[in-house]
Design a protein around this motif. Structure first.
Motif, PDB file in Angstrom:
ATOM      1  N   UNK A 146       0.832  -1.208   0.000  1.00 41.55           N
ATOM      2  CA  UNK A 146       0.000   0.000   0.000  1.00 41.55           C
ATOM      3  C   UNK A 146       0.864   1.253   0.000  1.00 41.55           C
ATOM      4  N   UNK A 147       1.942   1.254   0.785  1.00 43.22           N
ATOM      5  CA  UNK A 147       2.790   2.438   0.885  1.00 43.22           C
ATOM      6  C   UNK A 147       3.526   2.711  -0.426  1.00 43.22           C
ATOM      7  N   UNK A 153      -3.755  -6.154  -2.317  1.00 41.18           N
ATOM      8  CA  UNK A 153      -4.093  -7.404  -2.979  1.00 41.18           C
ATOM      9  C   UNK A 153      -4.978  -8.237  -2.075  1.00 41.18           C
ATOM     10  N   UNK A 154      -6.134  -8.621  -2.603  1.00 42.11           N
ATOM     11  CA  UNK A 154      -7.060  -9.512  -1.908  1.00 42.11           C
ATOM     12  C   UNK A 154      -7.056 -10.830  -2.670  1.00 42.11           C
ATOM     13  N   UNK A 158      -7.929 -10.283  -6.337  1.00 42.65           N
ATOM     14  CA  UNK A 158      -6.769  -9.769  -7.051  1.00 42.65           C
ATOM     15  C   UNK A 158      -6.332  -8.413  -6.509  1.00 42.65           C
ATOM     16  N   UNK A 159      -5.607  -7.672  -7.319  1.00 37.18           N
ATOM     17  CA  UNK A 159      -5.051  -6.384  -6.908  1.00 37.18           C
ATOM     18  C   UNK A 159      -6.038  -5.260  -7.185  1.00 37.18           C
ATOM     19  N   UNK A 160      -6.215  -4.408  -6.175  1.00 36.51           N
ATOM     20  CA  UNK A 160      -7.103  -3.253  -6.307  1.00 36.51           C
ATOM     21  C   UNK A 160      -6.250  -1.997  -6.162  1.00 36.51           C
ATOM     22  N   UNK A 161      -6.230  -1.170  -7.188  1.00 42.11           N
ATOM     23  CA  UNK A 161      -5.421   0.053  -7.184  1.00 42.11           C
ATOM     24  C   UNK A 161      -6.287   1.268  -6.897  1.00 42.11           C
ATOM     25  N   UNK A 162      -5.686   2.251  -6.250  1.00 43.49           N
ATOM     26  CA  UNK A 162      -6.402   3.483  -5.931  1.00 43.49           C
ATOM     27  C   UNK A 162      -6.468   4.392  -7.154  1.00 43.49           C
ATOM     28  N   UNK A 163      -7.619   5.028  -7.331  1.00 44.20           N
ATOM     29  CA  UNK A 163      -7.771   5.991  -8.419  1.00 44.20           C
ATOM     30  C   UNK A 163      -7.467   7.412  -7.965  1.00 44.20           C
TER      31      UNK A 163
END
Length: 291
Positions: A146-147, A153-154, A158-163
């Protein structure tokens, strides 16, 4: 975005937080470089308050994760709504487990905790990970993705990216050391107790109802107390509370012989209070000899 450290310091001041030039410059660079900022220092020097003031300055929604021993991913990142999943199973019209599994482990059944909430938020947020040193090394390692990438990642999704790229502020009271990997991902600010002049300014800003004489007397007294070998030195917030307590008692100055009963506002351990009471007798004697 802030145009300069001076501009940032001024806007923080307007939100009630006084920051020195060095810390303002470091914080400005963390924002400009889009890096997490790790704020370290003793308890009560204003680390959390700086993050709260910054959220107001940046006009970002504040999402706060309070760390503690035993904090895990299910409480910090996400969990599954097991009751809702069970209901779906009961009304399912298929026995195909692969199909059910895809449906059950979808965002519909996801419970967002603070970290995931900051990633999924459609509006800009400031994520405050408060007192990270209270969590364990396993949780610290989990934060690295995250940093560095502002993503999580769940396993089931899968991977969830911030918008919206949350601003990330971490605080620590230095109760344990952090890994090189975490420190490498952050820009660092170390806050300590303010100088006498700065604490007078802070007290004047936070408690404008106090007289100038009482404000200076209280800050001078607290600066003297912080030189004692105490278990916990008084914080800035405790200075403010102590000053307001004396004002409530209609004191116009700090008189060493009239402080009994007020010291528990300033100090939090009985041994510290007893030690200060003994020292007050000595200070009062010294003051009387100078009159």
């Amino acid at each position: 975005m802030q145009t300069s450290p001076l501009n940032l310091a001024q806007e923080l001041k307007e939100e009630g937080y006084l920051i020195d030039e060095e810390a303002a410059t470091t914080l400005f660079l963390a924002l400009a470089l889009d890096k997490p900022c790790l704020i370290e220092g003793p308890a009560g020097v204003g680390k959390t308050q700086l993050a709260l003031a910054l959220a107001r300055v940046e006009k970002r929604k504040l999402i706060r994760l309070q760390c503690y021993e035993g904090l895990d991913i299910n409480k910090a990142l996400y969990d599954w709504n097991y009751a809702k999943q069970l209901l779906r199973l009961q009304v399912a019209k298929t026995d195909d487990w692969d199909e059910l599994k895809v449906n059950l482990y979808s965002e519909e059944f996801l419970l967002s905790r603070p970290l995931l909430e900051s990633i999924l938020s459609p509006e800009p947020v400031l994520l405050l990970i408060d007192e990270l040193d209270k969590s364990d090394e396993e949780f610290e390692s989990f934060l690295l993705e995250l940093l560095a990438e502002r993503q999580v990642t769940i396993p089931e999704l899968g991977t969830i990216s911030s918008k919206t790229r949350p601003v990330v502020i971490l605080t620590s009271n230095n109760s344990r050391d952090f890994s090189d990997a975490l420190r490498r991902r952050c820009i660092h600010i170390y806050l300590t107790y303010p100088s006498l002049e700065r604490e007078i300014s802070i007290l004047g800003s936070q408690a404008p109802e106090l007289s100038e004489r009482l404000t200076k007397d209280v800050c001078g007294f607290v600066a003297r107390v912080r030189k004692l070998p105490l278990q916990k030195l008084p914080s800035v917030s405790e200075t403010i509370d102590f000053a307001r307590a004396l004002n409530a008692l209609q004191k116009v100055e700090v008189n060493y012989g009239e402080l009994l009963g007020t010291l528990s506002v300033l100090l939090k351990y009985p041994k510290d209070i007893a030690k200060l009471e003994e020292r007050l007798k000595k200070w009062e004697l010294e003051a009387s000899q100078l009159r």
